[in-house]
Design a protein around this motif. Structure first.
Motif, mmCIF file in Angstrom:
data_model
loop_
_atom_site.group_PDB
_atom_site.id
_atom_site.type_symbol
_atom_site.label_atom_id
_atom_site.label_comp_id
_atom_site.label_asym_id
_atom_site.label_seq_id
_atom_site.Cartn_x
_atom_site.Cartn_y
_atom_site.Cartn_z
ATOM 1 N N LEU A 3 20.586 -50.661 75.775
ATOM 2 C CA LEU A 3 20.954 -49.663 74.777
ATOM 3 C C LEU A 3 22.447 -49.669 74.548
ATOM 4 O O LEU A 3 23.241 -49.748 75.483
ATOM 5 C CB LEU A 3 20.494 -48.281 75.241
ATOM 6 N N ARG A 4 22.836 -49.598 73.284
ATOM 7 C CA ARG A 4 24.232 -49.583 72.903
ATOM 8 C C ARG A 4 24.516 -48.368 72.025
ATOM 9 O O ARG A 4 23.593 -47.819 71.407
ATOM 10 C CB ARG A 4 24.595 -50.872 72.142
ATOM 11 N N PRO A 5 25.775 -47.919 71.958
ATOM 12 C CA PRO A 5 26.094 -46.794 71.079
ATOM 13 C C PRO A 5 25.723 -47.074 69.631
ATOM 14 O O PRO A 5 26.015 -48.147 69.102
ATOM 15 C CB PRO A 5 27.614 -46.649 71.241
ATOM 16 N N GLY A 6 25.061 -46.136 69.004
ATOM 17 C CA GLY A 6 24.626 -46.298 67.623
ATOM 18 C C GLY A 6 23.200 -46.755 67.479
ATOM 19 O O GLY A 6 22.676 -46.796 66.361
ATOM 20 N N ASP A 7 22.530 -47.118 68.598
ATOM 21 C CA ASP A 7 21.149 -47.596 68.506
ATOM 22 C C ASP A 7 20.156 -46.454 68.306
ATOM 23 O O ASP A 7 19.074 -46.667 67.780
ATOM 24 C CB ASP A 7 20.769 -48.383 69.770
ATOM 25 N N MET A 8 20.485 -45.257 68.738
ATOM 26 C CA MET A 8 19.546 -44.146 68.653
ATOM 27 C C MET A 8 19.529 -43.573 67.244
ATOM 28 O O MET A 8 20.581 -43.319 66.654
ATOM 29 C CB MET A 8 19.916 -43.072 69.667
ATOM 30 N N GLY A 9 18.325 -43.410 66.700
ATOM 31 C CA GLY A 9 18.157 -42.874 65.361
ATOM 32 C C GLY A 9 17.418 -41.554 65.366
ATOM 33 O O GLY A 9 17.078 -41.003 66.435
#
Length: 309
Positions: free
Chosen positions: A113-119
């Motif tokens: 998981l990387r920053p910005g992957d969560m929607g």
């Protein structure tokens, strides 16, 4: 075995140099038939080598022409019983070679998981022993003397509130005190979590960025800086300048940009005085020019009127 059976390890190598069994080594056609039966038609290539796995146990390797399996080999192991002349099939499997194209090593989702992957709608659970977090309050279930109240007072409160069914949190517990003080968070940022966040913010908007290196002054003296609360306020704030590249971001006090409030104060352009119109006064205009102006002379009274018309 199925053609989809694969092994992630390297191809097996004999522990010591052995002489392959003659009958098993000559069973190339049997091994090819087994490989072609397990694989798709036309993907079994030329015979590569024969490797002795043990006494009367031999593995035949064939080239694999299947797309997506570059460098892989079909391995067919055959064997025979002692004093028997019939060679039997042991196993058929597709194995990677030394230059095989392999899938990357599996990485857990929490590490991918990387920053910005969560929607929107995504749920990101945190581990129970997350190093970034620590308990917000302690001692709730601890016996005296670590408990907030004495054992006798806790029993009295429990007896007094025995008829109350919905009682969350219970009176006399640390959770109740924490909620009253506005600290109703089970976990808060640990020192490690604060350091990780500080390093991340300083890398994006810190003193080492090109924007800060070229800035006329730091954010510490900028009027657009909104300070944070807690221990991080000593080193970070939030930028409130809409023209800054860090607008709405957490910035280091050592960061800076060209939008500093005190970097260049533009003076107001001068304005001419408004025209004055005096419409109430009367301006006197002489009928004749002044005597000393030299523009005309006074009429001579010595000349008399002769009466001529």
């Amino acid at each position: 075995m199925s053609a989809a059976t694969t092994r992630s390890g390297s191809p097996r190598t004999p522990r010591a140099t052995r002489t392959p069994d003659r009958l098993c080594a000559e069973a190339v056609d049997l091994a090819r038939e087994a490989a072609e039966e397990a694989a798709a038609p036309g993907v079994v290539g030329a015979h590569i080598e024969v490797v002795a796995e043990g006494d009367r146990v031999v593995t035949h390797y064939f080239e694999s022409k299947e797309p997506g399996y570059r460098g892989w080999r079909w391995a067919v192991t055959v064997t025979r019983a002692s004093r028997a002349k019939n060679v039997t099939l042991d196993e058929t499997v597709l194995l990677p070679g030394s230059d095989a194209l392999l899938a990357p090593e599996w990485v857990p989702w929490s590490e991918r998981l990387r920053p910005g992957d969560m929607g929107p709608g995504d749920l990101l659970p945190t581990e129970q022993d997350d190093l970034r977090l620590e308990p917000g309050y302690t001692g709730e279930d601890a016996p005296p003397p670590n408990s907030v109240l004495s054992e006798e007072l806790e029993e009295h409160l429990d007896t007094e509130d025995a008829e109350i069914v919905t009682r969350t949190p219970a009176r006399g517990t640390v959770a109740a005190v924490a909620e009253e003080l506005g600290m109703r968070r089970a976990r808060v940022l640990s020192r490690y979590g604060l350091h990780v966040a500080a390093d991340r913010w300083d890398e994006a908007f810190g003193a080492a960025t090109p924007m800060a290196q070229a800035a006329p002054a730091s954010c510490e003296s900028c009027a657009f800086l909104m300070p944070l609360a807690g221990s991080l306020k000593q080193a970070f704030g939030v930028c409130a300048n809409e023209f800054s590249p860090a607008d709405g971001r957490v910035v280091s006090l050592a960061y800076g940009c060209g939008g500093h409030s005190e970097a260049a104060i533009m003076p107001k352009p001068p304005r001419p005085a408004p025209p004055v119109f005096d419409s109430t006064a009367v301006d006197a205009f002489p009928l004749r020019p002044a005597k000393d102006s030299g523009s005309t002379t006074e009429p001579d009274d010595s000349f008399e009127d002769l009466g001529h018309s």
